[in-house]
Design a protein around this motif. Structure first.
Motif, PDB file in Angstrom:
ATOM      1  N   ARG A 238       0.842  -1.204   0.000  1.00 12.42           N
ATOM      2  CA  ARG A 238       0.000   0.000   0.000  1.00 12.42           C
ATOM      3  C   ARG A 238       0.875   1.252   0.000  1.00 12.42           C
ATOM      4  NH1 ARG A 238      -4.697  -0.681   4.400  1.00 12.42           N
ATOM      5  NH2 ARG A 238      -4.260   1.548   4.466  1.00 12.42           N
TER       6      ARG A 238
ATOM      7  N   VAL B 180      -6.511   9.341   3.816  1.00  9.49           N
ATOM      8  CA  VAL B 180      -6.919   7.964   3.516  1.00  9.49           C
ATOM      9  C   VAL B 180      -8.428   7.866   3.702  1.00  9.49           C
ATOM     10  CG1 VAL B 180      -6.650   5.536   4.123  1.00  9.49           C
ATOM     11  CG2 VAL B 180      -4.677   7.084   4.252  1.00  9.49           C
TER      12      VAL B 180
ATOM     13  N   GLN C  26      -6.990   0.349  -1.486  1.00 12.12           N
ATOM     14  CA  GLN C  26      -6.918   1.602  -0.748  1.00 12.12           C
ATOM     15  C   GLN C  26      -7.333   2.760  -1.650  1.00 12.12           C
ATOM     16  OE1 GLN C  26      -3.030   3.308   0.129  1.00 12.12           O
ATOM     17  NE2 GLN C  26      -3.629   3.630   2.263  1.00 12.12           N
TER      18      GLN C  26
END
Length: 296
Positions: free
Chosen positions: A54, A65, A88
């Protein structure tokens, strides 16, 4: 898992079936099941590795995020990636753009390309032209898709949604002049035409917008590089510079180069005129790049 390990396990499975006296059809079915299980295990390992890779952590102050895969804040013109496994989603704090990570197969990526084309996005081959990078434009917006792990069945996919106009971004960066030196020469870069630019020797096309302006100087010469963008048609811009009686002309259709020489035999200028080949909505029709060298 390496290809060598897969082959070795398949051979061992086949040998075990022969030893245990299993029938041929049953042996083939068991081998197929073994291969399928190995592929699934490999894909799962790739997926887990992608999650470990990630790009952004919670402590990264440059991004926010997001908790959802495709947040409602993303403008509706962008096409959601309805394939693969989501890893993500982040929004970049400095420019408001988005990065979204997935694992997906090449077939799923190709389906996403079809979705983009169906929604009116145009494949920008002039900007990115590699098997691992795709770029699509819709007006001032851009969707780029980076494809990792090209030799595997499952790919690590990075989708970057650019909500800004790159040309305007570049102009904003150059609003303040940048000064630097290389060797014995000094340079000034910005979007303002230098005060000493020789307009009489090589006039600038009007109407146009200055995209970049650079002045360079050493002990003997002063040089200028000017980039112009115009909404006038290519042939009209060509006609302007042809009318200035260049010493040399090289017209290749959508691109033309004109050379001008001063009577002193030292000063010269080259003008390149090129047509904007982008599809869809265009912010300019013709680009002009001028390079001038004058003696002190």
């Amino acid at each position: 898992m390496s290809n060598r390990s897969v082959v070795l396990l398949i051979l061992l499975t086949g040998l075990l079936l022969v030893i245990t006296g299993c029938g041929r059809q049953k042996a083939e079915d068991m081998i197929k099941d073994t291969i399928g299980g190995l592929i699934e295990a490999e894909n799962e390992a790739i997926s887990n590795a992608a999650i470990e890779r990630r790009m952004y952590g919670e402590e990264d102050d440059s991004v926010q995020v997001m908790s959802s895969e495709w947040p409602k804040e993303i403008p509706g013109e962008y096409v959601a990636f309805d394939y693969g496994s989501h890893i993500q989603t982040v929004q970049h704090r400095d420019d408001g753009n988005w990065t979204i990570l997935y694992t997906a197969t090449m077939a799923e990526i190709e389906n996403y390309e079809k979705d983009l084309a169906k929604a009116g996005w145009v494949n920008d081959d002039n900007y990115y032209d590699t098997p691992s990078m795709l770029s699509y434009d819709l007006g001032k917006r851009n969707t780029s898709v980076s494809i990792g792990d090209p030799d595997l069945d499952l790919h690590f996919v990075t989708i970057y949604l650019d909500n800004n106009d790159d040309m305007q971004d570049n102009k904003a960066l150059l609003e303040e002049e940048l000064e630097f030196t290389t060797g014995d020469a000094s340079h000034v870069v910005g979007v303002k035409i230098p005060d000493r630019y020789p307009h009489d020797f090589c006039p600038l096309y009007e109407p146009s917008e200055v995209n970049i302006a650079m002045e360079s100087e050493d002990d003997e010469f002063i040089g200028y590089t000017i980039g112009l963008l115009s909404m006038d048609e290519l042939e009209k811009v060509k006609g302007f510079y042809v009318g200035l009686n260049p010493q040399e002309t090289n017209d290749m259709g959508m691109l033309a180069v004109y050379i001008f020489e001063a009577e002193n035999g030292t000063d010269y200028a080259s003008v390149t005129v090129v047509e904007n080949q982008d599809e869809g909505e265009k912010e300019f029709l013709t680009a002009v790049t001028i390079s001038v060298s004058t003696s002190k």
